[in-house]
Design a protein around this motif. Structure first.
Motif, PDB file in Angstrom:
ATOM      1  N   LEU A 141       1.126  -1.216  -0.222  1.00 49.10           N
ATOM      2  CA  LEU A 141      -0.164   0.248   0.202  1.00 49.10           C
ATOM      3  C   LEU A 141       1.154   0.946  -0.356  1.00 49.10           C
ATOM      4  O   LEU A 141       0.113   2.055  -0.650  1.00 49.10           O
ATOM      5  N   LEU A 142       1.830   1.137   0.492  1.00 49.43           N
ATOM      6  CA  LEU A 142       2.790   2.019   0.626  1.00 49.43           C
ATOM      7  C   LEU A 142       3.676   2.278  -0.119  1.00 49.43           C
ATOM      8  O   LEU A 142       3.792   3.440  -1.048  1.00 49.43           O
ATOM      9  N   LEU A 143       4.129   1.753  -1.220  1.00 48.82           N
ATOM     10  CA  LEU A 143       4.750   1.354  -2.867  1.00 48.82           C
ATOM     11  C   LEU A 143       3.873   1.915  -4.114  1.00 48.82           C
ATOM     12  O   LEU A 143       4.453   2.516  -4.246  1.00 48.82           O
ATOM     13  N   THR A 144       2.626   1.802  -3.240  1.00 50.08           N
ATOM     14  CA  THR A 144       1.643   1.430  -4.635  1.00 50.08           C
ATOM     15  C   THR A 144       0.763   3.012  -4.659  1.00 50.08           C
ATOM     16  O   THR A 144       0.513   2.934  -3.713  1.00 50.08           O
ATOM     17  N   ARG A 145       0.793   3.680  -5.727  1.00 49.63           N
ATOM     18  CA  ARG A 145       0.073   4.373  -6.079  1.00 49.63           C
ATOM     19  C   ARG A 145      -1.449   4.399  -6.167  1.00 49.63           C
ATOM     20  O   ARG A 145      -1.702   4.126  -7.811  1.00 49.63           O
ATOM     21  N   TRP A 146      -1.873   4.945  -5.648  1.00 46.91           N
ATOM     22  CA  TRP A 146      -3.616   3.474  -5.925  1.00 46.91           C
ATOM     23  C   TRP A 146      -4.800   4.899  -6.430  1.00 46.91           C
ATOM     24  O   TRP A 146      -5.485   4.600  -7.068  1.00 46.91           O
ATOM     25  N   ALA A 147      -3.681   5.776  -6.407  1.00 47.14           N
ATOM     26  CA  ALA A 147      -5.042   7.072  -7.043  1.00 47.14           C
ATOM     27  C   ALA A 147      -4.809   6.625  -8.816  1.00 47.14           C
ATOM     28  O   ALA A 147      -5.889   7.634  -9.428  1.00 47.14           O
ATOM     29  N   TRP A 148      -3.928   5.462  -9.190  1.00 48.43           N
ATOM     30  CA  TRP A 148      -4.040   4.994 -10.224  1.00 48.43           C
ATOM     31  C   TRP A 148      -5.847   4.753 -10.813  1.00 48.43           C
ATOM     32  O   TRP A 148      -6.500   4.983 -11.810  1.00 48.43           O
ATOM     33  N   LEU A 149      -6.437   4.564 -10.150  1.00 46.37           N
ATOM     34  CA  LEU A 149      -7.524   3.618 -10.037  1.00 46.37           C
ATOM     35  C   LEU A 149      -8.348   5.149 -10.325  1.00 46.37           C
ATOM     36  O   LEU A 149      -9.438   5.151 -10.751  1.00 46.37           O
ATOM     37  N   LYS A 150      -8.298   6.145 -10.347  1.00 47.49           N
ATOM     38  CA  LYS A 150      -9.108   7.198  -9.926  1.00 47.49           C
ATOM     39  C   LYS A 150      -9.773   7.607 -11.600  1.00 47.49           C
ATOM     40  O   LYS A 150     -10.881   7.975 -11.792  1.00 47.49           O
ATOM     41  N   ARG A 151      -8.816   6.918 -12.153  1.00 46.96           N
ATOM     42  CA  ARG A 151      -9.313   7.613 -14.401  1.00 46.96           C
ATOM     43  C   ARG A 151      -9.734   7.220 -14.087  1.00 46.96           C
ATOM     44  O   ARG A 151     -10.306   6.701 -15.810  1.00 46.96           O
ATOM     45  N   TYR A 152      -9.841   5.674 -13.675  1.00 48.35           N
ATOM     46  CA  TYR A 152     -11.142   4.601 -14.243  1.00 48.35           C
ATOM     47  C   TYR A 152     -12.645   4.873 -13.392  1.00 48.35           C
ATOM     48  O   TYR A 152     -13.611   4.825 -14.001  1.00 48.35           O
ATOM     49  N   ALA A 153     -12.665   5.527 -12.382  1.00 50.36           N
ATOM     50  CA  ALA A 153     -13.939   5.942 -12.059  1.00 50.36           C
ATOM     51  C   ALA A 153     -14.579   7.317 -12.178  1.00 50.36           C
ATOM     52  O   ALA A 153     -13.834   8.270 -11.850  1.00 50.36           O
ATOM     53  N   GLY A 154     -15.591   6.625 -13.253  1.00 50.62           N
ATOM     54  CA  GLY A 154     -15.748   8.262 -13.419  1.00 50.62           C
ATOM     55  C   GLY A 154     -16.824   9.440 -12.343  1.00 50.62           C
ATOM     56  O   GLY A 154     -16.582  10.254 -12.500  1.00 50.62           O
ATOM     57  N   SER A 155     -17.454   9.089 -11.232  1.00 50.49           N
ATOM     58  CA  SER A 155     -17.583   9.515 -10.336  1.00 50.49           C
ATOM     59  C   SER A 155     -16.740   9.604  -9.203  1.00 50.49           C
ATOM     60  O   SER A 155     -15.849   8.199  -9.005  1.00 50.49           O
ATOM     61  N   GLY A 156     -17.252  10.773  -8.345  1.00 47.29           N
ATOM     62  CA  GLY A 156     -15.839  10.575  -6.923  1.00 47.29           C
ATOM     63  C   GLY A 156     -16.759   9.251  -6.140  1.00 47.29           C
ATOM     64  O   GLY A 156     -15.736   9.429  -5.150  1.00 47.29           O
ATOM     65  N   GLU A 157     -18.205   8.740  -5.729  1.00 46.83           N
ATOM     66  CA  GLU A 157     -18.424   8.495  -5.189  1.00 46.83           C
ATOM     67  C   GLU A 157     -17.660   7.135  -4.932  1.00 46.83           C
ATOM     68  O   GLU A 157     -17.318   5.990  -4.561  1.00 46.83           O
ATOM     69  N   VAL A 158     -17.497   7.096  -6.914  1.00 47.38           N
ATOM     70  CA  VAL A 158     -16.850   4.946  -6.561  1.00 47.38           C
ATOM     71  C   VAL A 158     -15.701   5.109  -6.241  1.00 47.38           C
ATOM     72  O   VAL A 158     -15.223   4.374  -5.706  1.00 47.38           O
ATOM     73  N   PHE A 159     -14.951   6.042  -6.417  1.00 44.35           N
ATOM     74  CA  PHE A 159     -13.361   6.346  -5.698  1.00 44.35           C
ATOM     75  C   PHE A 159     -13.429   6.508  -4.345  1.00 44.35           C
ATOM     76  O   PHE A 159     -12.629   5.902  -3.993  1.00 44.35           O
ATOM     77  N   ALA A 160     -14.725   7.315  -4.166  1.00 41.57           N
ATOM     78  CA  ALA A 160     -14.423   7.363  -2.359  1.00 41.57           C
ATOM     79  C   ALA A 160     -14.863   5.563  -1.546  1.00 41.57           C
ATOM     80  O   ALA A 160     -14.589   5.260  -1.290  1.00 41.57           O
ATOM     81  N   GLY A 161     -15.110   4.444  -2.242  1.00 34.98           N
ATOM     82  CA  GLY A 161     -15.509   3.021  -2.171  1.00 34.98           C
ATOM     83  C   GLY A 161     -14.022   2.644  -2.336  1.00 34.98           C
ATOM     84  O   GLY A 161     -13.939   1.624  -1.173  1.00 34.98           O
TER      85      GLY A 161
END
Length: 603
Positions: A141-161
């Motif tokens: 978790l520390l090494l990986t930038r999970w923010a890369w998923l944000k580009r696939y999550a069209g809504s803020g609600e999805v990325f909030a999950g």
């Protein structure tokens, strides 16, 4: 047999340079709907796709499950797959439920074979996690930038999950902060077994960064197009930082006179970003960066910083600093191409003031040399041969004139034990005036050091037989495609021929015997610091992460590299690029190397 679905074009457009799709499964979440087709027959209607996508960040692979709505053409759910949270259930061959913490994706698919393959992939992810030691998922978790998923999550609600799942993972896998810096797998300078690791006080962590800025001015503030490679928290753990910038000033007047404005602007920008990095992180930083060496040769700028403690005595002594530069461009001397180098001795400071001279001589130390270079551009055999000549000239002509001291004598004696093709020290004696007295001097070459790091725009290219479209298509295949492309890399072919006596798998780039022999001699003993786990760093449309879309459609290539030459063991902590920096048509490349201090050899 059911046809294998293709990923939607809109999803492919969202793929990052390090992302790849592993499997796509037609899927219906909840209750599957039966509809009547034109022939009066009924079939399962699928409105969604289940997509397993992965990315590579800091040499760590992370995966996520996307639920893609084909009707609305968007992602409706994104599930980061953390091994100790991953739970896969299946009541029947057509049903599957995948959960991570409180988040879950469940439903059915008519394609039993694809669903079975998906289960196997998910089982493999869980199995790889179970082989790790407790708490390794926190490291991931520390090494990986999970923010890369944000580009696939069209809504803020999805990325909030997604963030909710990650929060649960962190709570479940908390570890003491000191354990986050545990040693991971390293790349060493030889295949022979290494001796026992030296104590921390005899190790030195070096970070080198190379970036072709394409004549651009630096950002006016850290918030404006930030140079993220200078604000990483991990950078604050380094002892020395060397930054090589190419094409700092591309104006025609730069070849006539030196304008300090560009150099001052870049030094100011680097200082601001480093200061910003010092103020970030979970713990208050105990040090600051101090500029120890700066040298510009027309378009090439080298900066070397030392990390010094604020509230305690310095652990290291940096002395015997010397600078050199050479142009190898037009006519063999113009500075549109060339190199800049800085050398120094780094030694551990004695624990007691006023130590005896004999004890001081026995202190652990190392001689370091930092070289940033910009070699000739262009693809094809003629351009490649020019680059071989460029580097041979740089290595031959880059010299440091040093006063003769015991430490320098030792370096020269070590160099005399090598073959003439490897030794770069000059045995000719000269003298300089110091305080009215004649001081004997000697010229040291790049190889006359314990460690030499070469970093810059070495302009290594892929062959003309590959098109930009073919390269990008292979890159989308992930690690397999990257490995295939690297078999055709020009620099990799030179280095592998030196190591193994035969060229890398792929096509031969060296056509003439003269060039081949020159490459064997000039690259002898050099190694790339690590595997190329990042995509090609050139050529991008400026301001974007899209490869060249101009009429020329230049083939993406790994032009920006870091190499090492040394007589002692070393290890690699990181070798990557910063894809988020959009200032030029290149991406900056960073390497973090750990070297060792040792007492000088007994005479």
């Amino acid at each position: 047999m059911d046809a294998i679905p293709a990923p939607p074009a809109t999803l492919l457009d969202l793929l990052g340079p390090r992302d790849h799709i592993k499997i796509v499964v037609p899927f219906a979440s909840g209750v599957c709907e039966l509809r009547e087709d034109r022939d009066g027959e009924q079939d399962l209607h699928i409105d969604s796709l289940l997509v397993l996508v992965s990315t590579i960040s800091n040499d760590v692979e992370a995966s996520a499950l996307l639920l893609y709505d084909t009707a609305r053409d968007c992602t409706v759910a994104a599930l980061p797959l953390i091994s100790h949270l991953l739970d896969v259930k299946s009541d029947s061959p057509t049903q599957i439920s995948v959960s991570a913490g409180a988040s879950r994706i469940e439903g059915s698919s008519p394609n039993v074979l694809l669903l079975q393959d998906l289960r196997l992939l998910l089982d493999a992810l869980g199995a790889s996690g179970s082989r790790h030691k407790a708490g390794d998922d926190e490291t991931l978790l520390l090494l990986t930038r999970w923010a890369w998923l944000k580009r696939y999550a069209g809504s803020g609600e999805v990325f909030a999950g997604v963030k909710r799942v990650l929060g649960e993972a962190r709570e479940r896998g908390k570890r003491p902060i000191y354990s986050r810096f545990a040693t991971t797998t390293t790349t060493t300078s030889s295949s022979a077994p290494l001796p026992a690791a030296p104590p921390p006080s005899s190790s030195l962590r070096l970070t080198v960064i190379t970036y072709n800025v394409g004549g651009a001015l630096p950002p006016s503030s850290p918030l404006d197009l930030p140079l993220t490679f200078l604000t990483r928290p991990s950078l604050q753990q380094s002892d020395l930082l060397a930054i090589g910038l190419q094409e700092v000033d591309t104006s025609s007047s730069a070849y006539i006179w030196f304008d300090p404005a560009r150099q001052a602007a870049w030094i100011s920008a680097v200082n601001r970003h480093l200061a910003r990095g010092e103020g970030e992180g979970e713990e208050e930083q105990e040090g600051r960066w101090e500029l120890r060496a700066v040298k510009q040769h027309v378009t090439i700028l080298l900066l070397v910083y030392e990390r010094v403690p604020v509230s305690s005595e310095r652990r290291l002594v940096v002395d015997e600093v010397a600078l050199a530069s050479v142009g190898v461009g037009l006519g063999g001397f113009m500075a549109n191409k060339g190199g800049v180098a800085a050398r120094m001795r780094v030694r551990a400071r004695g624990q007691e003031a006023g130590q005896a001279q004999a004890q001081a001589q026995a202190q652990a130390q190392a001689t370091l040399c930092f070289v940033t270079a910009h070699l000739s551009a262009g693809a094809g055999r003629i351009a490649m041969e020019r680059r071989v000549w460029d580097w041979a000239e740089l290595e031959r002509r880059l010299r440091f004139e040093m006063p003769v001291r015991e430490a320098v004598h030792e370096a020269v004696r070590a160099g005399e034990g090598e073959s003439s093709s490897n030794s770069s020290s000059s045995s000719s004696s000269s003298s300089s005036s110091e305080g009215g007295e004649s001081v004997p001097t000697i010229k040291l070459g790049l190889r006359d050091h314990d460690y030499t790091l070469l970093f810059g725009d070495l302009n290594s290219r892929l062959p003309l037989s590959l098109s930009s479209y073919q390269v990008q298509r292979l890159l989308r295949r992930g690690k397999v495609g990257m490995q295939m492309l690297q078999g055709y890399d020009e620099l990799r072919a030179h280095l592998s021929e030196n190591e193994a006596g035969s060229a890398a798998k792929g096509i031969s780039l060296v056509e003439t015997d003269e060039t081949r022999l020159l490459a064997l001699q000039s690259w002898h003993g050099w190694r790339e610091v690590g595997e190329l786990a990042f995509p090609p760093t050139y050529k991008f449309d400026v301001g974007t992460s899209h490869y060249d879309t101009s009429e020329k459609q230049r083939v993406p290539s790994w032009t920006d590299r870091v190499l090492v030459h040394g007589s002692r063991d070393w290890s690699l902590n990181a070798y990557d690029c910063e894809g988020a920096v959009l200032l030029s048509d290149h991406k900056p490349v960073r390497a973090e190397v750990v070297v060792h201090l040792a007492p000088p050899p007994a005479r």
